[in-house]
Scaffold this motif. Structure first.
Motif, PDB file in Angstrom:
ATOM      1  N   PRO A  28       0.829  -1.206   0.000  1.00 32.28           N
ATOM      2  CA  PRO A  28       0.000   0.000   0.000  1.00 32.28           C
ATOM      3  C   PRO A  28       0.859   1.251   0.000  1.00 32.28           C
ATOM      4  CG  PRO A  28      -0.069  -1.085   2.151  1.00 32.28           C
ATOM      5  CD  PRO A  28       0.620  -2.020   1.213  1.00 32.28           C
ATOM      6  N   VAL A  29       0.370   2.295  -0.670  1.00 32.72           N
ATOM      7  CA  VAL A  29       1.126   3.538  -0.793  1.00 32.72           C
ATOM      8  C   VAL A  29       0.172   4.701  -0.631  1.00 32.72           C
ATOM      9  CG1 VAL A  29       0.884   3.496  -3.310  1.00 32.72           C
ATOM     10  CG2 VAL A  29       2.713   4.866  -2.267  1.00 32.72           C
ATOM     11  N   ALA A  30       0.655   5.779  -0.002  1.00 40.77           N
ATOM     12  CA  ALA A  30      -0.171   6.969   0.174  1.00 40.77           C
ATOM     13  C   ALA A  30       0.714   8.200   0.048  1.00 40.77           C
ATOM     14  CB  ALA A  30      -0.852   6.957   1.548  1.00 40.77           C
ATOM     15  N   THR A  31       0.171   9.234  -0.572  1.00 39.36           N
ATOM     16  CA  THR A  31       0.863  10.513  -0.652  1.00 39.36           C
ATOM     17  C   THR A  31       0.463  11.363   0.538  1.00 39.36           C
ATOM     18  OG1 THR A  31       0.949  10.449  -3.066  1.00 39.36           O
ATOM     19  CG2 THR A  31       1.188  12.607  -2.028  1.00 39.36           C
ATOM     20  N   SER A  32       1.449  11.974   1.190  1.00 41.66           N
ATOM     21  CA  SER A  32       1.182  12.751   2.402  1.00 41.66           C
ATOM     22  C   SER A  32       1.674  14.185   2.223  1.00 41.66           C
ATOM     23  CB  SER A  32       1.883  12.101   3.604  1.00 41.66           C
ATOM     24  OG  SER A  32       1.524  12.741   4.799  1.00 41.66           O
ATOM     25  N   THR A  33       0.793  15.144   2.516  1.00 43.29           N
ATOM     26  CA  THR A  33       1.122  16.564   2.414  1.00 43.29           C
ATOM     27  C   THR A  33       1.072  17.228   3.787  1.00 43.29           C
ATOM     28  OG1 THR A  33      -1.202  17.045   1.888  1.00 43.29           O
ATOM     29  CG2 THR A  33       0.305  16.742   0.036  1.00 43.29           C
ATOM     30  N   HIS A  34       1.568  16.511   4.778  1.00 43.97           N
ATOM     31  CA  HIS A  34       1.504  16.977   6.157  1.00 43.97           C
ATOM     32  C   HIS A  34       2.275  18.271   6.378  1.00 43.97           C
ATOM     33  CE1 HIS A  34       4.631  13.898   5.497  1.00 43.97           C
ATOM     34  NE2 HIS A  34       5.416  14.773   6.106  1.00 43.97           N
ATOM     35  N   PHE A  35       3.366  18.479   5.644  1.00 43.43           N
ATOM     36  CA  PHE A  35       4.191  19.668   5.857  1.00 43.43           C
ATOM     37  C   PHE A  35       3.382  20.943   5.636  1.00 43.43           C
ATOM     38  CE2 PHE A  35       7.254  22.967   4.786  1.00 43.43           C
ATOM     39  CZ  PHE A  35       8.266  22.758   5.712  1.00 43.43           C
ATOM     40  N   THR A  36       2.551  20.949   4.611  1.00 46.23           N
ATOM     41  CA  THR A  36       1.768  22.149   4.296  1.00 46.23           C
ATOM     42  C   THR A  36       0.352  22.116   4.862  1.00 46.23           C
ATOM     43  OG1 THR A  36       1.156  21.146   2.173  1.00 46.23           O
ATOM     44  CG2 THR A  36       3.050  22.643   2.188  1.00 46.23           C
ATOM     45  N   GLU A  37      -0.147  20.911   5.186  1.00 43.46           N
ATOM     46  CA  GLU A  37      -1.541  20.794   5.619  1.00 43.46           C
ATOM     47  C   GLU A  37      -1.710  20.160   6.994  1.00 43.46           C
ATOM     48  OE1 GLU A  37      -4.460  20.177   2.104  1.00 43.46           O
ATOM     49  OE2 GLU A  37      -2.828  18.748   1.764  1.00 43.46           O
ATOM     50  N   GLY A  38      -0.636  19.759   7.633  1.00 39.64           N
ATOM     51  CA  GLY A  38      -0.763  19.142   8.947  1.00 39.64           C
ATOM     52  C   GLY A  38      -1.397  17.765   8.882  1.00 39.64           C
ATOM     53  N   GLY A  39      -2.105  17.403   9.931  1.00 38.22           N
ATOM     54  CA  GLY A  39      -2.710  16.077  10.008  1.00 38.22           C
ATOM     55  C   GLY A  39      -3.686  15.787   8.891  1.00 38.22           C
ATOM     56  N   LYS A  40      -4.404  16.808   8.451  1.00 39.75           N
ATOM     57  CA  LYS A  40      -5.369  16.628   7.359  1.00 39.75           C
ATOM     58  C   LYS A  40      -4.686  16.104   6.104  1.00 39.75           C
ATOM     59  CE  LYS A  40      -6.970  20.384   5.606  1.00 39.75           C
ATOM     60  NZ  LYS A  40      -7.706  21.677   5.434  1.00 39.75           N
ATOM     61  N   GLY A  41      -3.427  16.503   5.896  1.00 39.01           N
ATOM     62  CA  GLY A  41      -2.704  16.066   4.715  1.00 39.01           C
ATOM     63  C   GLY A  41      -2.169  14.647   4.809  1.00 39.01           C
ATOM     64  N   SER A  42      -2.314  14.015   5.978  1.00 39.36           N
ATOM     65  CA  SER A  42      -1.828  12.642   6.167  1.00 39.36           C
ATOM     66  C   SER A  42      -2.949  11.639   6.385  1.00 39.36           C
ATOM     67  CB  SER A  42      -0.875  12.583   7.371  1.00 39.36           C
ATOM     68  OG  SER A  42       0.398  13.063   7.032  1.00 39.36           O
ATOM     69  N   VAL A  43      -4.181  12.039   6.170  1.00 35.23           N
ATOM     70  CA  VAL A  43      -5.311  11.138   6.412  1.00 35.23           C
ATOM     71  C   VAL A  43      -5.223   9.898   5.535  1.00 35.23           C
ATOM     72  CG1 VAL A  43      -7.814  10.896   6.198  1.00 35.23           C
ATOM     73  CG2 VAL A  43      -6.850  12.932   7.279  1.00 35.23           C
ATOM     74  N   GLU A  44      -4.873  10.088   4.260  1.00 35.76           N
ATOM     75  CA  GLU A  44      -4.752   8.943   3.357  1.00 35.76           C
ATOM     76  C   GLU A  44      -3.709   7.954   3.889  1.00 35.76           C
ATOM     77  OE1 GLU A  44      -3.153   7.948  -1.178  1.00 35.76           O
ATOM     78  OE2 GLU A  44      -3.641  10.013  -0.633  1.00 35.76           O
ATOM     79  N   LEU A  45      -2.600   8.468   4.417  1.00 36.61           N
ATOM     80  CA  LEU A  45      -1.564   7.611   4.990  1.00 36.61           C
ATOM     81  C   LEU A  45      -2.084   6.913   6.243  1.00 36.61           C
ATOM     82  CD1 LEU A  45       1.314   6.538   5.189  1.00 36.61           C
ATOM     83  CD2 LEU A  45       1.964   8.688   6.312  1.00 36.61           C
ATOM     84  N   ALA A  46      -2.797   7.632   7.089  1.00 35.29           N
ATOM     85  CA  ALA A  46      -3.343   7.033   8.304  1.00 35.29           C
ATOM     86  C   ALA A  46      -4.306   5.897   7.969  1.00 35.29           C
ATOM     87  CB  ALA A  46      -4.044   8.099   9.145  1.00 35.29           C
ATOM     88  N   GLU A  47      -5.102   6.070   6.945  1.00 37.44           N
ATOM     89  CA  GLU A  47      -6.024   5.007   6.535  1.00 37.44           C
ATOM     90  C   GLU A  47      -5.264   3.776   6.059  1.00 37.44           C
ATOM     91  OE1 GLU A  47      -9.852   7.726   5.074  1.00 37.44           O
ATOM     92  OE2 GLU A  47      -8.270   7.180   3.645  1.00 37.44           O
ATOM     93  N   ALA A  48      -4.168   3.994   5.331  1.00 32.22           N
ATOM     94  CA  ALA A  48      -3.360   2.866   4.852  1.00 32.22           C
ATOM     95  C   ALA A  48      -2.692   2.145   6.016  1.00 32.22           C
ATOM     96  CB  ALA A  48      -2.313   3.366   3.859  1.00 32.22           C
TER      97      ALA A  48
END
Length: 565
Positions: A412-432
């Motif tokens: 499984p792979v997820a793109t994370s934009t946490h640097f610019t969006e915080g936790g909201k940008g890592s939701v896809e990663l958290a789901e994976a």
């Protein structure tokens, strides 16, 4: 508009009171010891008090082999921890404390970055609660007592040429690497060659991170070896009667530090052993506190999956008895391009323009490193998840190339934009990660305790680093024989080498083949509980360690120090 600096973001963030953060962890006020407004120590009594609480899923964050700039493991760890809030889950983050050496060097601090950082970043990066200085004091106390023993007649018959216990300092000071001590008159000691390592390289730091209790810390300190006597027998901190005093100096440092992220998720910050020479993981006691009363405990291992994660599995998990549920492999477009071998990345210098240009073929050319790190996680029976740490300058085609590689590997792979969006940008990663943790785990060590030391080294070299074999120098062979005769043969192995390549040569990128691991020297660290295998051009390592403690500090049933002999 330009994005604010990390410091500006941190200073403009409203934080919760730490007693509320602790409450989210299920930790009562009687276990919280405030250090100012935004940092607190957690009593080790929290471990037995929370034994009944639900066990969290245990996730380790690692990466591909990094460039000199790093690939954002801490930022990804923080972003992932923040993201679980959006899934109505509670996550605790456990990370290492930064050394002042890298903080004031090119690398900078270790609080994360952007909108995925631990706050206040100044407190984290500058001293925190003084744990590293306590390690410095304990380490140097042993050095002083050793030199005083020589000065007072050397009753233990220590061979000065065999002494391996140097001093430490938590800063970069090139002129102190190699020194001569004892210069002056007779009252100033006996002249001998010595030097300073950085505190994060101290065996005491490695011991502190692996200790499971105050009593365990006391016993491990006693096993430190400072050198050998004229008959070749190891001389320990216990024999010098230094271990009890060292334990007293480290009593408060053994307690993990509680902080929070920008989005008020709890963070346990504790210990900071380097990942290219030591085991590179935060403390066991922090994990034992964080593993209870939440849904996820997310910790970070130093450098790539061949280094920090391998040691997390084979050293830290072996000591703690805790089994991971999933592993996140952080990857960036720029790092895979660098692993193509077509670009040169140097710390402190701008990235090459050709590396920033759109070129998915470069990503695919460097993808062998990602494939090998996926293999390194799987060989331990742990489910991997690939996290693409997205940079604004990445091109969609380049990220897609990473997605295609992960799909080809069945990961499984997820793109994370946490640097610019915080936790909201890592939701896809958290789901994976949530899905990966739901699968059954088949965790296993790479080798058993009773496998010969040379075979342990070779198994790591071949299976984890992809080497054709191992070349053990005559010096290293003699040292291995000595350590087996001293009773260290059942210890796990820590490969000390460059973190910038799977090979022993930092210039070899990707997943090089047809190379052999050169073991130049071997050092025993029985206090921390592992054997160093020093490869490539690694410099002098911290001191050795040895036999079980004979003398013990007086500790009552509650784990409190009540006397020192």
């Amino acid at each position: 508009m330009a994005m604010p600096s990390d410091l500006e973001i941190s200073r403009h963030t409203v934080l919760r009171s730490l007693d509320r953060v602790a409450t989210d962890l299920g930790i009562g006020d009687h276990l919280v010891e405030p250090y100012g407004r935004n940092v607190a120590k957690i009593s080790l009594d929290a471990i037995p008090e929370r034994d009944h609480a639900t066990r969290a899923k245990y996730v380790v964050v690692t990466s591909i082999t990094p460039t000199p700039l790093g690939e954002g493991k801490t930022t990804t760890t923080v972003g992932l921890g923040q993201a679980f809030h959006y899934l109505d889950k509670r996550a605790v983050i456990a990370i290492r404390q930064p050394s002042l050496g890298p903080t004031f060097g090119i690398k900078g601090g270790a609080a994360g970055g952007g909108y995925a950082q631990v706050a206040p970043m100044e407190s984290l990066n500058l001293h925190l609660t003084g744990d590293i200085h306590a390690v410095t004091s304990a380490h140097n106390l042993l050095a002083a007592m050793l030199d005083n023993h020589l000065h007072k007649g050397n009753a233990l018959g220590i061979d000065p040429q065999s002494i391996t216990w140097r001093r430490v300092l938590d800063s970069n000071d090139r002129d102190l690497r190699q020194i001569v001590t004892g210069l002056g008159g007779r009252a100033d000691g006996i002249p001998r060659q010595s030097g300073f390592d950085i505190t994060a390289a101290s065996e005491v730091m490695a011991i502190l991170a692996l200790a499971t209790s105050l009593q365990d810390l006391r016993e491990r300190l006693g096993r430190i070896v400072v050198g050998y006597d004229y008959d070749g027998r190891p001389v320990t901190a216990e024999q010098l009667k230094a271990a009890g005093a060292m334990c007293v100096l480290l009593r408060e440092a053994l307690k993990p530090n509680l902080m929070q992220t920008l989005e008020q998720s709890p963070v346990l910050v504790h210990c900071g052993p380097f990942g290219n020479i030591a085991h590179g993981n935060s403390s066991i006691v922090a994990d034992r506190i964080g593993i209870r009363g939440s849904d996820y405990l997310i910790t970070e291992a130093g450098f790539g999956a061949d280094m920090g994660a391998e040691r997390f599995f084979n050293i830290k998990c072996r000591t703690s008895g805790m089994v991971p549920d999933a592993a996140v492999i952080v990857v960036t477009v720029r790092a895979l391009k660098a692993h193509s071998g077509r670009h040169h990345v140097a710390a402190g210098r701008p990235l090459p323009e050709e590396l920033l240009a759109e070129n998915p073929d470069d990503v695919l050319a460097g993808a062998a490193n990602l494939r090998k790190q996926i293999e390194n996680i799987r060989m331990h029976g742990v489910t991997p998840v690939v996290a693409i740490n997205a940079f604004p300058g990445d091109h969609a085609s380049e990220r897609q190339a990473i997605v295609d590689v992960a799909a080809d590997e069945g990961v499984p792979v997820a793109t994370s934009t946490h640097f610019t969006e915080g936790g909201k940008g890592s939701v896809e990663l958290a789901e994976a990660v949530e899905e990966a943790c739901a699968t059954s785990s088949d965790f296993r060590f790479l080798y058993g305790d009773n496998l010969p030391l040379a075979d342990k080294i070779e198994r790591i070299a071949r299976q984890v680093y992809g080497a054709d074999g191992v070349d053990i120098s005559p010096t290293a062979a003699r040292q291995l024989s000595t350590y087996v005769s001293c009773g260290f043969g059942t210890l796990p192995v820590c490969i000390a080498k460059t973190h910038l390549s799977l090979s022993a040569d930092p210039a070899r990128k990707g997943a090089p083949t047809g190379w052999r691991l050169p073991v130049r020297e071997v050092r025993a660290s029985a206090g921390a509980g592992f054997i160093y295998a020093i490869c490539g051009e690694m410099r002098t390592m911290p001191g050795l360690s040895s036999s079980p403690a004979a003398e013990q500090i007086d500790i009552d049933s509650a784990g409190q120090i009540v006397g020192l002999s």
